[in-house]
Every structure is written in structure tokens, then in C-alpha cells.
Design an enzyme around this catalytic site. Structure first.
Site, PDB file in Angstrom:
ATOM      1  N   CYS A  32      71.641 -39.376  24.297  1.00  0.00           N
ATOM      2  CA  CYS A  32      70.485 -38.777  23.630  1.00  0.00           C
ATOM      3  C   CYS A  32      69.449 -38.387  24.682  1.00  0.00           C
ATOM      4  O   CYS A  32      69.088 -39.205  25.532  1.00  0.00           O
ATOM      5  CB  CYS A  32      69.893 -39.771  22.638  1.00  0.00           C
ATOM      6  SG  CYS A  32      68.374 -39.188  21.868  1.00  0.00           S
ATOM      7  N   CYS A  38      61.899 -42.538  23.128  1.00  0.00           N
ATOM      8  CA  CYS A  38      61.927 -43.085  21.772  1.00  0.00           C
ATOM      9  C   CYS A  38      61.949 -44.610  21.801  1.00  0.00           C
ATOM     10  O   CYS A  38      61.166 -45.264  21.133  1.00  0.00           O
ATOM     11  CB  CYS A  38      63.142 -42.527  21.027  1.00  0.00           C
ATOM     12  SG  CYS A  38      63.552 -43.382  19.509  1.00  0.00           S
ATOM     13  N   CYS A  41      67.024 -46.801  20.715  1.00  0.00           N
ATOM     14  CA  CYS A  41      68.405 -47.121  21.119  1.00  0.00           C
ATOM     15  C   CYS A  41      68.394 -47.674  22.535  1.00  0.00           C
ATOM     16  O   CYS A  41      68.601 -46.943  23.506  1.00  0.00           O
ATOM     17  CB  CYS A  41      69.300 -45.883  21.024  1.00  0.00           C
ATOM     18  SG  CYS A  41      69.524 -45.284  19.338  1.00  0.00           S
ATOM     19  N   CYS A 116      69.267 -37.146  15.359  1.00  0.00           N
ATOM     20  CA  CYS A 116      69.412 -38.436  16.035  1.00  0.00           C
ATOM     21  C   CYS A 116      70.850 -38.896  15.892  1.00  0.00           C
ATOM     22  O   CYS A 116      71.470 -38.715  14.834  1.00  0.00           O
ATOM     23  CB  CYS A 116      68.453 -39.445  15.412  1.00  0.00           C
ATOM     24  SG  CYS A 116      68.732 -41.162  15.928  1.00  0.00           S
ATOM     25  N   GLN A 240      70.500 -52.511   2.902  1.00  0.00           N
ATOM     26  CA  GLN A 240      71.076 -52.472   4.243  1.00  0.00           C
ATOM     27  C   GLN A 240      71.320 -51.026   4.681  1.00  0.00           C
ATOM     28  O   GLN A 240      71.834 -50.212   3.902  1.00  0.00           O
ATOM     29  CB  GLN A 240      72.386 -53.248   4.276  1.00  0.00           C
ATOM     30  CG  GLN A 240      72.207 -54.744   4.157  1.00  0.00           C
ATOM     31  CD  GLN A 240      71.776 -55.398   5.461  1.00  0.00           C
ATOM     32  OE1 GLN A 240      71.417 -54.726   6.421  1.00  0.00           O
ATOM     33  NE2 GLN A 240      71.795 -56.710   5.499  1.00  0.00           N
ATOM     34  N   TYR A 269      65.866 -64.830  -0.509  1.00  0.00           N
ATOM     35  CA  TYR A 269      65.540 -63.530   0.091  1.00  0.00           C
ATOM     36  C   TYR A 269      66.504 -62.464  -0.462  1.00  0.00           C
ATOM     37  O   TYR A 269      67.125 -61.714   0.287  1.00  0.00           O
ATOM     38  CB  TYR A 269      65.653 -63.568   1.612  1.00  0.00           C
ATOM     39  CG  TYR A 269      64.940 -64.716   2.294  1.00  0.00           C
ATOM     40  CD1 TYR A 269      63.594 -64.619   2.639  1.00  0.00           C
ATOM     41  CD2 TYR A 269      65.609 -65.895   2.616  1.00  0.00           C
ATOM     42  CE1 TYR A 269      62.936 -65.668   3.272  1.00  0.00           C
ATOM     43  CE2 TYR A 269      64.967 -66.951   3.249  1.00  0.00           C
ATOM     44  CZ  TYR A 269      63.639 -66.824   3.576  1.00  0.00           C
ATOM     45  OH  TYR A 269      62.994 -67.862   4.208  1.00  0.00           O
ATOM     46  N   GLU A 291      63.152 -63.463  -4.652  1.00  0.00           N
ATOM     47  CA  GLU A 291      62.658 -62.410  -3.759  1.00  0.00           C
ATOM     48  C   GLU A 291      61.158 -62.229  -3.979  1.00  0.00           C
ATOM     49  O   GLU A 291      60.677 -62.245  -5.113  1.00  0.00           O
ATOM     50  CB  GLU A 291      63.398 -61.091  -4.043  1.00  0.00           C
ATOM     51  CG  GLU A 291      62.815 -59.850  -3.412  1.00  0.00           C
ATOM     52  CD  GLU A 291      62.769 -59.902  -1.899  1.00  0.00           C
ATOM     53  OE1 GLU A 291      61.719 -59.540  -1.333  1.00  0.00           O
ATOM     54  OE2 GLU A 291      63.776 -60.318  -1.293  1.00  0.00           O
ATOM     55  N   ASP A 339      69.174 -64.912   3.760  1.00  0.00           N
ATOM     56  CA  ASP A 339      69.150 -63.708   4.583  1.00  0.00           C
ATOM     57  C   ASP A 339      67.689 -63.407   4.892  1.00  0.00           C
ATOM     58  O   ASP A 339      67.094 -62.484   4.326  1.00  0.00           O
ATOM     59  CB  ASP A 339      69.806 -62.559   3.803  1.00  0.00           C
ATOM     60  CG  ASP A 339      69.943 -61.292   4.642  1.00  0.00           C
ATOM     61  OD1 ASP A 339      69.603 -61.334   5.839  1.00  0.00           O
ATOM     62  OD2 ASP A 339      70.361 -60.267   4.086  1.00  0.00           O
ATOM     63  N   CYS A 366      69.627 -61.534  11.386  1.00  0.00           N
ATOM     64  CA  CYS A 366      69.561 -60.303  12.175  1.00  0.00           C
ATOM     65  C   CYS A 366      68.924 -60.556  13.540  1.00  0.00           C
ATOM     66  O   CYS A 366      68.558 -59.604  14.239  1.00  0.00           O
ATOM     67  CB  CYS A 366      68.794 -59.220  11.415  1.00  0.00           C
ATOM     68  SG  CYS A 366      67.177 -59.753  10.871  1.00  0.00           S
TER      69      CYS A 366
END
Length: 411
Positions: A32, A38, A41, A116, A240, A269, A291, A339, A366
Site C-alpha cells: 500500500c 495511515c 496496517c 484500501c 465482527q 459481552y 450487553e 468476549d 482480541c
């Protein structure tokens, strides 16, 4: 889970020469041209097999002390995987025109981008069309310094399984000149769009979406399918962003849960109910989802109805507060899915979780760094780490998703 959970960048390390995941060759893309500006990435300087190796090495260093870290599952085609694309708009005085793109890392300077390598290509084309239409209709871009101007952001969500497309025009004012003509023209250019909304955000804030919303075309939601379930997605609800890898992640989570048809399951969550509804379909006796986002809970309740899940219920509340009260009342679950955001679970939540003493915990994370912290707490409080499976949900970035199976030890 990417969009709602920004993380602290991991320190850059040299990558091992051999990939640790079961991946073959992938399509070759030129680097890229703006990835350094940016900042989205961070691993674009590495080939995809070397990215997998870097991530495997990071998981091993952070999580290896808890047990075997399985080989990271990568993507066959790690490009254009994002089903949610967001662009900021402003007027570039130097260039004398409206620009759209992403904020440069840790700044509010927009890096102009038309396409992108990680974003859905349909969404990118729609955003470019919106930018051109602003000039045709003499509409302005929002100025953060003065607080004036019309368009602040465009959010596009596309359901990969159904092809449905949502476009959200985030404006700094409710006044939308030539609204009907603008919508008609956008639909002529992109007939694949199934719904268009105007979200009004007139506050001086870094938050993208405001509280007020108007449906300009269609139903105001889109429908996607995941793991055999149907999900209705609104503008504000979390979903997601990589559906291909989400199926990998959730299938592994269901395997770790070991559902037999009798289990009482808690989905902490729960968002719009994705994990809970998949569990309800895959053998849970009964599922309760918690939630804090009321919009997501409304979507979850509707999703349960659309999937005919009579064994699933959803409630609005803070997961930690809910578990603390449940622990005081002697509530028990056989399986708990959690999560949490990138910051991980709070100490209060984990303490209450251990007090409720579920037989199995399936932790979807994550951020391997906060995951390591939380696993240490759970291990010290009668839980055994049985399996650790990393999944590459966000190719070309430093982010890593992991799913972990924990079982309760007898005291």
C-alpha cells in the site's frame, strides 16, 4: 474485535523466516503506498507468511507459559476482508477540494484514500461516489476547527453472505439540502445499496456516530448469515468485521464449549447475540446474553426471534455488575463465553466469574497481552487452561484474536 477496541501497538520484532500457520501461497499485492502515513496496517512491510510467523511468535511469548499455543489460523486470501468501512471527510485548503480517508495514526489529519487492501471494495467505491456527489450538490465537508459543515463521516457495512449494503451519512447538522435527489443519485450509481441512513452528530467529539438517526431509504438495517444463523445489523451495533475468520473463531469456541444439549450458558459481552445464538443452535440447553449497549440488545432480541431461538434470552446491563449480583444470588452456569473489549475483563468481573464457578469458560480475546493477564488470574483461582487457539482476524495489522478453553479444577 477490532473497531470498538483500539490497542497499544506491540513492539516491533524481527519475524522468524518460516510461517507457523497452515497457509499456502496468497495473492500477490503491491505494498500500500500510504501504509506508513495511515498506520492501520503495521505489518505491511512483511509478506503474509512472515506476518503469521510474527503473530505466532508473539502469542507464544505471551501465552506459552499457560500451555501449548496451537498454530495460528491464517486466511487463504487476506485482502478486502473488512465488511465495515469508515471514512472521515474534510476540506483540504491546500488542494482546494474535499478529501476522504482515514485519520493518520494518533492524529486527526486525514490521509486521503480511495481504496484500501483490507477494506471491502464495494464500500470503497461507494465512499468515492459520495465524495463526488458532495461537489455536484454543493454540499460541504465538516470542519473540526469551526464545528461547521455538512458531512463528517461515511460508514458502509456490507453483509458478505447476502450482499446487502448499508450506507450511513454522518452529518454535523440535521439540515440535508436536496436530500431526496442526493439519495436517488447515489442509488443510481450503486443499486446494490439496500438501505441509507443519516446519523446526526453535532457535538465536538471524536466519536463517529451521534445519538439521532433518520432512515432515508430501506429498512435501516441489513441482514447477514454466520455459522448457520441469521443476524440483523444496525448502524450502531457491533458485528465482527471479518466474517470468514469469524466462522473459524466461533466454530472453535463451540468445540471448546462442549455443548451436549443440557448446558446453562452465559454469553457475557454478547453484542447482537452472535455467539449466544450460535451456541443456542449448536446444543446449549438455555442461553442468557448480557450487553451494555441497548441498541445491540434490541438487535439480539430480534435476532433470537428471527432464528427461532426459544432457548435464548438477552438483557441490557454491565457484564461485571450482572455477574457480581448473580454470584451473590447463587446463580450458576455450566459454560460462560466472554468476549471483552481490548482492555480485557475487569478484576471485578473475573472475581464474580470465579464465584459463580462455571464448569467451562471460553475466553475470546482480541489482545494477547490483556488475555495473558486475565488467564493468570483465572489460573490462580481454580481454572486450568486446556487449549489456546490464535486466529488471524486482521491480516496486515498487529492485532491477534485468540480463543481459550478453561475448565474448573476441584479445590
Amino acid at each position: 474485535m477490532e473497531n470498538r477496541r483500539p490497542s497499544r501497538p506491540a513492539p516491533r520484532r524481527s519475524a522468524p523466516a518460516r510461517p507457523q500457520g497452515p497457509q499456502g501461497e496468497t495473492a500477490v499485492h503491491a505494498p500500500c503506498p500510504v501504509y506508513r502515513k495511515c498506520g492501520g496496517c503495521q505489518l505491511q512491510n512483511l509478506s503474509y507468511p512472515r506476518q503469521l510467523a510474527w503473530k505466532q511468535d508473539r502469542c507464544q511469548k505471551l501465552l506459552g507459559k499457560f500451555g501449548k499455543v496451537s498454530p495460528l489460523v491464517g486466511m487463504e486470501n487476506p485482502y478486502h476482508y473488512r465488511n465495515k468501512v469508515q471514512a472521515a471527510f474534510s476540506y483540504d485548503k491546500r488542494r482546494g477540494k474535499i478529501v476522504s480517508g482515514v485519520y493518520q495514526s494518533s492524529t486527526h489529519r486525514i490521509v486521503p484514500i480511495d481504496s484500501c487492501q483490507t477494506e471491502d471494495e464495494t464500500a470503497d467505491r461507494i465512499i468515492v461516489s459520495v465524495r463526488k456527489l458532495l461537489g455536484d450538490f454543493k454540499l460541504t465537508a465538516y470542519d473540526e476547527n469551526t464545528g461547521r459543515g455538512f458531512l463528517r463521516h461515511v460508514l458502509v457495512k456490507r453483509a458478505f453472505s447476502t450482499g446487502q449494503v448499508m450506507v450511513v451519512l454522518v452529518t454535523g447538522t440535521p439540515v440535508f439540502t436536496a436530500k431526496k435527489h442526493f439519495v436517488t443519485k447515489l442509488l443510481q450509481l450503486h443499486p446494490e445499496i439496500t438501505t441509507i441512513l443519516q446519523n446526526i452528530n453535532d457535538r465536538r467529539t471524536s466519536l463517529v456516530l451521534g445519538d439521532r438517526e433518520k432512515v432515508l431509504y430501506g429498512s435501516g438495517t441489513i441482514v447477514d448469515q454466520l455459522c448457520g444463523c441469521t443476524f440483523r445489523i444496525s448502524a450502531k451495533s457491533f458485528y465482527q468485521i471479518n466474517p470468514v475468520q469469524t466462522e473459524v473463531l466461533y466454530n472453535k469456541a463451540m468445540e471448546f464449549a462442549g455443548l451436549s444439549g443440557k448446558e446453562k450458558v452465559l454469553d457475557a459481552y454478547c453484542g447482537i447475540g452472535t455467539i449466544g445464538l450460535v451456541a443456542a443452535k449448536r446444543g446449549a440447553g438455555q442461553v442468557l446474553g448480557v450487553e451494555v449497549n441497548p441498541d445491540a440488545v434490541r438487535d439480539a432480541i430480534q435476532n433470537a426471534k428471527e432464528n427461532g431461538a426459544k432457548n435464548a434470552w438477552f438483557t441490557c446491563g454491565d457484564a461485571g455488575d450482572f455477574l457480581e449480583e448473580a454470584a451473590l444470588n447463587g446463580e450458576r452456569w455450566d459454560v460462560v463465553f466472554l468476549d471483552p473489549p481490548r482492555a480485557g475483563a475487569s478484576r471485578e468481573f473475573l472475581t464474580a466469574l470465579c464465584a459463580c464457578a462455571p464448569k467451562r469458560v471460553v475466553y475470546i480475546s482480541c489482545d494477547p497481552e490483556t488475555l495473558a493477564r486475565d488467564l493468570g488470574f483465572l489460573q490462580a483461582n481454580h481454572y486450568r487452561i486446556e487449549a489456546i487457539q490464535p486466529v488471524d482476524m486482521f491480516p496486515h495489522t498487529q492485532h491477534i484474536e485468540c480463543v481459550v478453553k478453561l475448565t474448573r479444577r476441584e479445590k
